[in-house]
Design a protein around this motif. Sequence first.
Motif, PDB file in Angstrom:
ATOM      1  N   ILE A 245      46.225 -34.253  10.364  1.00  0.00           N
ATOM      2  CA  ILE A 245      47.404 -33.284  11.050  1.00  0.00           C
ATOM      3  C   ILE A 245      45.642 -32.561  11.516  1.00  0.00           C
ATOM      4  O   ILE A 245      45.522 -31.835  12.933  1.00  0.00           O
ATOM      5  CB  ILE A 245      47.947 -31.794  11.354  1.00  0.00           C
ATOM      6  CG1 ILE A 245      47.070 -31.299   9.579  1.00  0.00           C
ATOM      7  CG2 ILE A 245      48.687 -33.057  10.168  1.00  0.00           C
ATOM      8  CD1 ILE A 245      48.387 -30.168   8.753  1.00  0.00           C
ATOM      9  N   THR A 305      54.023 -30.497  12.173  1.00  0.00           N
ATOM     10  CA  THR A 305      53.466 -31.644  13.643  1.00  0.00           C
ATOM     11  C   THR A 305      53.183 -32.747  11.847  1.00  0.00           C
ATOM     12  O   THR A 305      53.262 -33.847  13.408  1.00  0.00           O
ATOM     13  CB  THR A 305      51.999 -30.588  12.593  1.00  0.00           C
ATOM     14  OG1 THR A 305      52.230 -29.181  13.647  1.00  0.00           O
ATOM     15  CG2 THR A 305      51.297 -31.774  13.484  1.00  0.00           C
ATOM     16  N   GLU A 339      58.294 -26.930  14.429  1.00  0.00           N
ATOM     17  CA  GLU A 339      57.088 -27.627  15.438  1.00  0.00           C
ATOM     18  C   GLU A 339      58.478 -28.956  15.952  1.00  0.00           C
ATOM     19  O   GLU A 339      58.071 -29.323  16.871  1.00  0.00           O
ATOM     20  CB  GLU A 339      56.618 -28.131  14.412  1.00  0.00           C
ATOM     21  CG  GLU A 339      55.749 -27.038  14.262  1.00  0.00           C
ATOM     22  CD  GLU A 339      54.344 -26.981  14.784  1.00  0.00           C
ATOM     23  OE1 GLU A 339      54.149 -27.923  15.629  1.00  0.00           O
ATOM     24  OE2 GLU A 339      53.836 -25.549  15.105  1.00  0.00           O
ATOM     25  N   GLY A 343      57.781 -30.624  19.504  1.00  0.00           N
ATOM     26  CA  GLY A 343      57.147 -32.429  19.592  1.00  0.00           C
ATOM     27  C   GLY A 343      57.564 -33.015  19.065  1.00  0.00           C
ATOM     28  O   GLY A 343      57.844 -34.128  19.921  1.00  0.00           O
TER      29      GLY A 343
END
Length: 395
Positions: A245, A305, A339, A343
């Motif tokens: 990440i 993430t 997230e 995302g």
Amino acid sequence: MSLPTGPAHLRQVRSGNMQALLLAVLDGPASRAELAQRTGLTKATVASLVEPLLRHRILAEDPVVNTGRGRPSRPVRFSDTAPVAIGAEINVCHLAVSVQRLDGSTVAERRTEMDNRHRDADDLIERLTALVRAAITESDGTLLGVGLAVPGIVQDETVVHAPNIPGLTGIRLGEHLAAALGQPTVPMDNEANLAALAHVWPHRSAGDDFVYVSGDIGIGAGIVLGGNLFRGRSGFAGELGHVVIERGGRPCPCGGHGCVEQYAGLQAIFAAVGAPGLQALHTALRQGDRRTRSAVNCAGSALGTALTSLINICDVATVVLGGSYATFFDDLAPGVRAELGTGVLAAARRPVTLTASPLGPSAAARGAAALITRRAYHEPELLLATDVAGSYQFP
């Protein structure tokens, strides 16, 4: 005792019928007539299958139920004296054992908190053997088999990669544990895979498509698609902890840099808040410590993430947080959800469900036991061959 001899196709038919019967009983106690309806078998066939299972104390009958219509019936269920399966787990910061009945109920569980990062295989097998012996003695049951969960990649019954416990790498741990317990075999798999299996077998608790995330010192994932565990071509699927990440980020024991494990694993959280362990982390969260809440939120963002990339590839609807993550889910979840909400490409049409594992920290050990019980359903002759007259004696 084994299933009756005869032409191979007849044995296969009888074995298949018995499997169907056992799966029907798994849905709950039922009379012979109800089991015939559930399975599509004739009442005579069901009766012929039930009787040997009663004699071997795999099944038991409840008291007569009179519904006022037709003949009184005696519901059939799994016996409390049926053979049990043991799931054993080696993890970075603990050893655990779970004793499971055929219906998925828990007979006994034991857990020892300890730092295993620098221990060798022989030491861990010796300690785990003692824990297994104590658990089966406590349960006082007949042993159907033992399964093993490990924090590493397993291929051909060998731990091929265990970055957080390097002493396990290259070792056929299942064979070592089998020898110590006097068992013919001990099947072994990755702990996150087995924890995911525990949410599928013997009862589905997270749907047909989900990602189970095991959060401890290391981070692993078990991916379930269509109700089946996805392992990948070589069994390496699910190594979520080593999704990068931050390019060129913190070094990781795997040899890489910027792995999510170094930002969202327990050790990373402990280091960020100066907590000596999980209990201290829980205490600080309960007391509303700002620094601790901020660190956990950052860990949740890092985990989210990595999960975003996984979900965009696999398109699963549910994420189950387990292991130690389940113990502080309410504090970790907001960062993960933030997230995922921004995302995941499909989030606007179908938000991702984020939930804590109902099995808590014992999921991996239960999944290891599920390796044994699931096989018994698919190969019922194993149940009829088990000596239920006495309890297991260790060498």
